[in-house]
Design an enzyme around this catalytic site. Sequence first.
Site, PDB file in Angstrom:
ATOM      1  N   SER A   1     -17.276  16.119  36.312  1.00  0.00           N
ATOM      2  CA  SER A   1     -16.871  14.900  37.020  1.00  0.00           C
ATOM      3  C   SER A   1     -15.621  15.156  37.865  1.00  0.00           C
ATOM      4  CB  SER A   1     -16.657  13.735  36.057  1.00  0.00           C
ATOM      5  OG  SER A   1     -15.726  14.060  35.057  1.00  0.00           O
TER       6      SER A   1
ATOM      7  N   GLN B   1      -5.561  10.623  24.377  1.00  0.00           N
ATOM      8  CA  GLN B   1      -5.272   9.441  25.190  1.00  0.00           C
ATOM      9  C   GLN B   1      -4.481   8.391  24.418  1.00  0.00           C
ATOM     10  OE1 GLN B   1      -9.788   8.203  25.328  1.00  0.00           O
ATOM     11  NE2 GLN B   1      -8.605   6.440  25.974  1.00  0.00           N
TER      12      GLN B   1
ATOM     13  N   ASP C   1     -12.826   7.615  30.546  1.00  0.00           N
ATOM     14  CA  ASP C   1     -14.126   8.092  30.042  1.00  0.00           C
ATOM     15  C   ASP C   1     -13.842   9.058  28.887  1.00  0.00           C
ATOM     16  OD1 ASP C   1     -16.844   8.619  29.791  1.00  0.00           O
ATOM     17  OD2 ASP C   1     -16.870  10.133  31.365  1.00  0.00           O
TER      18      ASP C   1
ATOM     19  N   HIS D   1     -13.826   6.611  23.904  1.00  0.00           N
ATOM     20  CA  HIS D   1     -14.601   5.363  23.823  1.00  0.00           C
ATOM     21  C   HIS D   1     -14.378   4.615  22.514  1.00  0.00           C
ATOM     22  CE1 HIS D   1     -16.267   6.744  27.473  1.00  0.00           C
ATOM     23  NE2 HIS D   1     -17.043   7.656  26.927  1.00  0.00           N
TER      24      HIS D   1
HETATM   25  C1  LIG Z   1     -18.022  11.463  27.790  1.00  0.00           C
HETATM   26  S1  LIG Z   1     -17.064  12.924  27.779  1.00  0.00           S
HETATM   27  C2  LIG Z   1     -16.358  12.929  29.393  1.00  0.00           C
HETATM   28  C3  LIG Z   1     -17.381  13.130  30.439  1.00  0.00           C
HETATM   29  C4  LIG Z   1     -16.860  13.424  31.820  1.00  0.00           C
HETATM   30  N1  LIG Z   1     -15.848  12.487  32.265  1.00  0.00           N
HETATM   31  C5  LIG Z   1     -18.041  13.377  32.763  1.00  0.00           C
HETATM   32  O1  LIG Z   1     -18.221  12.356  33.467  1.00  0.00           O
HETATM   33  O2  LIG Z   1     -18.802  14.345  32.814  1.00  0.00           O
HETATM   34  C6  LIG Z   1     -15.733  12.441  26.749  1.00  0.00           C
HETATM   35  C7  LIG Z   1     -14.604  13.440  26.645  1.00  0.00           C
HETATM   36  O3  LIG Z   1     -13.525  12.758  26.014  1.00  0.00           O
HETATM   37  C8  LIG Z   1     -12.829  13.689  25.214  1.00  0.00           C
HETATM   38  N2  LIG Z   1     -12.066  12.964  24.197  1.00  0.00           N
HETATM   39  C9  LIG Z   1     -12.481  12.537  22.976  1.00  0.00           C
HETATM   40  N3  LIG Z   1     -11.475  11.937  22.314  1.00  0.00           N
HETATM   41  C10 LIG Z   1     -10.402  11.959  23.148  1.00  0.00           C
HETATM   42  C11 LIG Z   1      -9.066  11.498  23.035  1.00  0.00           C
HETATM   43  N4  LIG Z   1      -8.652  10.856  21.928  1.00  0.00           N
HETATM   44  N5  LIG Z   1      -8.224  11.701  24.072  1.00  0.00           N
HETATM   45  C12 LIG Z   1      -8.651  12.346  25.177  1.00  0.00           C
HETATM   46  N6  LIG Z   1      -9.906  12.820  25.345  1.00  0.00           N
HETATM   47  C13 LIG Z   1     -10.777  12.630  24.339  1.00  0.00           C
HETATM   48  C14 LIG Z   1     -13.913  14.595  24.645  1.00  0.00           C
HETATM   49  O4  LIG Z   1     -13.365  15.833  24.264  1.00  0.00           O
HETATM   50  C15 LIG Z   1     -14.887  14.677  25.810  1.00  0.00           C
HETATM   51  O5  LIG Z   1     -14.682  15.842  26.570  1.00  0.00           O
END
Ligand SMILES: C[S@@+](CC[C@H](N)C(=O)[O-])C[C@H]1O[C@@H](n2cnc3c(N)ncnc32)[C@H](O)[C@@H]1O
Length: 250
Positions: free
Chosen positions: A71, A111, A133, A136
């Site tokens: 992305s 985050q 993103d 979640h």
């Molecule tokens: C749905 S993927 C992102 C997809 C990407 N934005 C795309 O569109 O291809 C979610 C990402 O959030 C990261 N993630 C999970 N928990 C998180 C946190 N607490 N803080 C930051 N990133 C986190 C995961 O490691 C993962 O790489």
Amino acid sequence: MLRALGPDLAAEVAWPVTDPPIPDGDLADVFNGSVDVHKWAHYLPIYESALAPFRSRPIRMLEIGVFHGGSLTMWRRYLHPDSVIVGIDIDPATAQFDDPASGIHVRVGGQQDVDFLREVVDEFGPFDVILDDGSHRSSHMIDTFRYLFPNALADGGIYLVEDIHANYWTGWRDTATTFADFTRWLTDAMHAHYQSSDSESDFRVGDPGRKLAFKVPFATTVIEKIDVYDSVTVVHRADGRRQLPRSIYK
Ligand SMILES: C[S@@+](CC[C@H](N)C(=O)[O-])C[C@H]1O[C@@H](n2cnc3c(N)ncnc32)[C@H](O)[C@@H]1O
């Protein structure tokens, strides 16, 4: 929910699966030529319309959640070539997508960690566009918004939260309050000046009872608009302070 909708809106209907083609548009074209990017198809026209005002000039964009880096590359290709694209992710493996020569920067952290977010904002902010993103999780979505919207989003900027559907799934909902509930509170905050008033004449031009100032939360003065879509919410920050609405009688 069903009782609140009333009988006509609550009536159960069948909703069969149909798979329309990927929507048209510049972003869909970039998406189709991308790899390792994970977006739901119906998000593309939402992002196309939300980002349209930001494409003609260099901007700063922060995306929470890097995953396989696709992305970040997509935004790089879609936005003005001098834009700065910043991704943050809790997974250290995502550091491999840090590519300053291409205007893509990746920092590793959670985050939910305000100290980490502050470092990122100090280094790259303020941002014109912020897209959550990430995990979640409902608590993260809300806490991240609470910090970044007031402290990291430029005047006139937009804050997008995607995959709000995850808040309806027990694996991601870690608070009683969903981001949809929080959006309702933001809506109430947009209307706080009406809560310290009891009539339209408080706002009427020329009325001797017109109030000249209101005490409101900061949010009231900077939330310009909220767009709510299936699984995506876009919160628009005012370009400066919102002006108090006035009622005009002719
Ligand atoms: C749905 S993927 C992102 C997809 C990407 N934005 C795309 O569109 O291809 C979610 C990402 O959030 C990261 N993630 C999970 N928990 C998180 C946190 N607490 N803080 C930051 N990133 C986190 C995961 O490691 C993962 O790489």
